[in-house]
Design an enzyme around this catalytic site. Sequence first.
Site, PDB file in Angstrom:
ATOM      1  N   ASP A 161      32.519  20.421  21.943  1.00 28.11           N
ATOM      2  CA  ASP A 161      31.407  21.274  22.342  1.00 28.11           C
ATOM      3  C   ASP A 161      31.242  21.105  23.840  1.00 28.11           C
ATOM      4  O   ASP A 161      30.958  20.012  24.319  1.00 28.11           O
ATOM      5  CB  ASP A 161      30.141  20.834  21.589  1.00 28.11           C
ATOM      6  CG  ASP A 161      28.844  21.394  22.169  1.00 28.11           C
ATOM      7  OD1 ASP A 161      28.910  22.382  22.936  1.00 28.11           O
ATOM      8  OD2 ASP A 161      27.773  20.844  21.851  1.00 28.11           O
ATOM      9  N   ASN A 170      25.755  21.064  27.349  1.00 32.44           N
ATOM     10  CA  ASN A 170      24.780  20.742  28.373  1.00 32.44           C
ATOM     11  C   ASN A 170      24.347  19.305  28.120  1.00 32.44           C
ATOM     12  O   ASN A 170      24.446  18.811  26.993  1.00 32.44           O
ATOM     13  CB  ASN A 170      23.586  21.689  28.246  1.00 32.44           C
ATOM     14  CG  ASN A 170      22.600  21.566  29.389  1.00 32.44           C
ATOM     15  OD1 ASN A 170      21.861  20.589  29.484  1.00 32.44           O
ATOM     16  ND2 ASN A 170      22.568  22.561  30.246  1.00 32.44           N
ATOM     17  N   GLU A 229      28.796  26.583  23.791  1.00 23.89           N
ATOM     18  CA  GLU A 229      27.911  25.696  23.017  1.00 23.89           C
ATOM     19  C   GLU A 229      26.869  26.492  22.255  1.00 23.89           C
ATOM     20  O   GLU A 229      26.624  26.239  21.059  1.00 23.89           O
ATOM     21  CB  GLU A 229      27.219  24.695  23.940  1.00 23.89           C
ATOM     22  CG  GLU A 229      26.264  23.778  23.174  1.00 23.89           C
ATOM     23  CD  GLU A 229      25.672  22.669  24.024  1.00 23.89           C
ATOM     24  OE1 GLU A 229      25.560  21.542  23.513  1.00 23.89           O
ATOM     25  OE2 GLU A 229      25.305  22.930  25.189  1.00 23.89           O
ATOM     26  N   GLU A 230      26.234  27.452  22.912  1.00 26.58           N
ATOM     27  CA  GLU A 230      25.171  28.217  22.261  1.00 26.58           C
ATOM     28  C   GLU A 230      25.694  29.002  21.060  1.00 26.58           C
ATOM     29  O   GLU A 230      25.028  29.083  20.022  1.00 26.58           O
ATOM     30  CB  GLU A 230      24.511  29.159  23.266  1.00 26.58           C
ATOM     31  CG  GLU A 230      23.684  28.455  24.331  1.00 26.58           C
ATOM     32  CD  GLU A 230      24.489  28.013  25.546  1.00 26.58           C
ATOM     33  OE1 GLU A 230      23.901  27.466  26.481  1.00 26.58           O
ATOM     34  OE2 GLU A 230      25.714  28.221  25.540  1.00 26.58           O
ATOM     35  N   TYR A 275      31.800  37.350  23.165  1.00 27.66           N
ATOM     36  CA  TYR A 275      31.429  36.149  23.911  1.00 27.66           C
ATOM     37  C   TYR A 275      30.416  36.550  24.979  1.00 27.66           C
ATOM     38  O   TYR A 275      30.519  37.636  25.565  1.00 27.66           O
ATOM     39  CB  TYR A 275      32.677  35.544  24.551  1.00 27.66           C
ATOM     40  CG  TYR A 275      32.493  34.190  25.191  1.00 27.66           C
ATOM     41  CD1 TYR A 275      32.481  33.036  24.405  1.00 27.66           C
ATOM     42  CD2 TYR A 275      32.343  34.059  26.563  1.00 27.66           C
ATOM     43  CE1 TYR A 275      32.344  31.785  24.977  1.00 27.66           C
ATOM     44  CE2 TYR A 275      32.190  32.804  27.149  1.00 27.66           C
ATOM     45  CZ  TYR A 275      32.193  31.671  26.348  1.00 27.66           C
ATOM     46  OH  TYR A 275      32.036  30.436  26.922  1.00 27.66           O
TER      47      TYR A 275
END
Length: 555
Positions: A270, A273, A288-289, A328
């Site tokens: 991942d 953040n 990641e989101e 994306y």
Amino acid sequence: MESREDLKSISPHLPLVVRSSSLSWPSQAVVEALKAMARGPSYSGVNSGEVLFLAISDLRRHSFCLSPEPLAPSARRGYAFFFDELLSKAESTKWYGEILPALANLLLRFPSLLETHYQQHADSGLINGVETGLRLLRSQEPGIVFLSQELIGALLGCSLFCLFPISNRDFKDLPMINFDDLFACLYNGYHRRQEHKIRCIIHYFERICSNMPVGFVSFERKVLPLEHLPLCILYPKDRFWCDSVIPLCQFEVKNSGLIEDQSSEALEVDFANKYIGGGALNRGCVQEEIRFMINPELIAGMLFLPSMADNEAIEIVGAERFSSYTGYASSFRFSGDYVDKRVVDRYGRHKTRIIAIDALCSPGKRQYRQECLLREINKAFCGFFYQSNYQQYERLFQENVRAGAEVDQNVQDPMDLLETTSTSGGTYGGISLNQVIRNSEKDCQNPGHEGNVGIVTGNWGCGAFGGDPELKTIIQWLAASQALRPFISYHTFGLEALQYLDQVTRWILSHEWTVGELWKMLVEYSHQRYEGLTDVGFFTWLLPSLPGQNAEMSE
């Protein structure tokens, strides 16, 4: 119940209270409101997004600790916009008639689910005999939280209803966990990606309310300590990497496909953040989101995982995938149901292993400085290293050190040698920590060993974070090799800077370089790049013949 240290650490961040040694909602009014919602829209009157938000506001008002904490200003409009305008009539009917009542019932059971969690799981030492109860996994304190998927469903239901306290989260360095910003961002400048992020979440609730999953998910904070601790490898210094005799693992280049779609069991990176989840619950919509949207159980970790320091990583095992998607960033779209067919392990977790590691943000030229190289490789190594090998490595090392210490009258405590050697990467009597790790490599490669899974990754720390893709690729390869992973599978996502990656890695492997040898080459290149002695990428610096695509690569 009141005496539990794990519950004490997390209770300020929960919407529940402890009364008479049991957990409960803070007022009977909350219970009655949930009971009304559980009976359906004909009884509760909750039949629109506007009314749903009013019901949420009432729940918060009845939870006395939440009354002074305002939600995002546009949250009300966001809830109304999504549930009243974006859902079709059929979707809306199902949401208010079936899913919302089932969620209310789940929240009514939340206190008892959490009590059962502490009674059955926190005391049983499910993972190698360590504590697994829900608690804050504080920075610099390695540990595991082990949650049932049903309990996670209740936690995320609290997020949807915005029931978690927020006033003390910044103080604890915790990300926000309520969904008010997620919906507010939908209204404040509509983007289809935001709508489809929420569609993934709503689909998750639809799935669990129709068929509650019965597995478990574990969340682990991994730490490379900065000072000597028993059973730990210290945060490595340059000499550790320079002296490494570990051979480089196999390198697979993937020019198509996605990390989460790989078929073999592996550790999936991942691109995190430092606050786990990043912008998942607001406007973010990159690697990641997106992963947090299609595997929503990952969001639960945002409740109790403070931000990561440079020597920390977070590993999550068992998060089920519920949604398919396309695109994306701005083109992200929910594309329907996903049935996760990953097998489960002996703990009831899907064999999906996700490792969150945060790269330097906007490092610019300083990424070529040695301290930044060390920060990035140690961050990746912390994530990739199988923590349960610590005991094995230290036991083997102690045996060798004590054998050497018997002939050295000046040694007072063999553990002093372990601390010195593990910190510096040095040796004592011909014994090095790297050599001990290499000697135990065969044990890690036994079939079924949890450490015997490869790494699946991609352009970590590049893109919006601004990292050098060639540098980050080699750093991840070195870390995976040092962690004794059998392979690294690298998704380039079509990045032009990595067009020669397969050629370069095959050439390096053909020369049988060790981790130490490749690390020293990377350090030398980075020094020249920082000092302005070269302006080419690492691949071209290493192999000047590369621009000729058919050129032979030789000594």
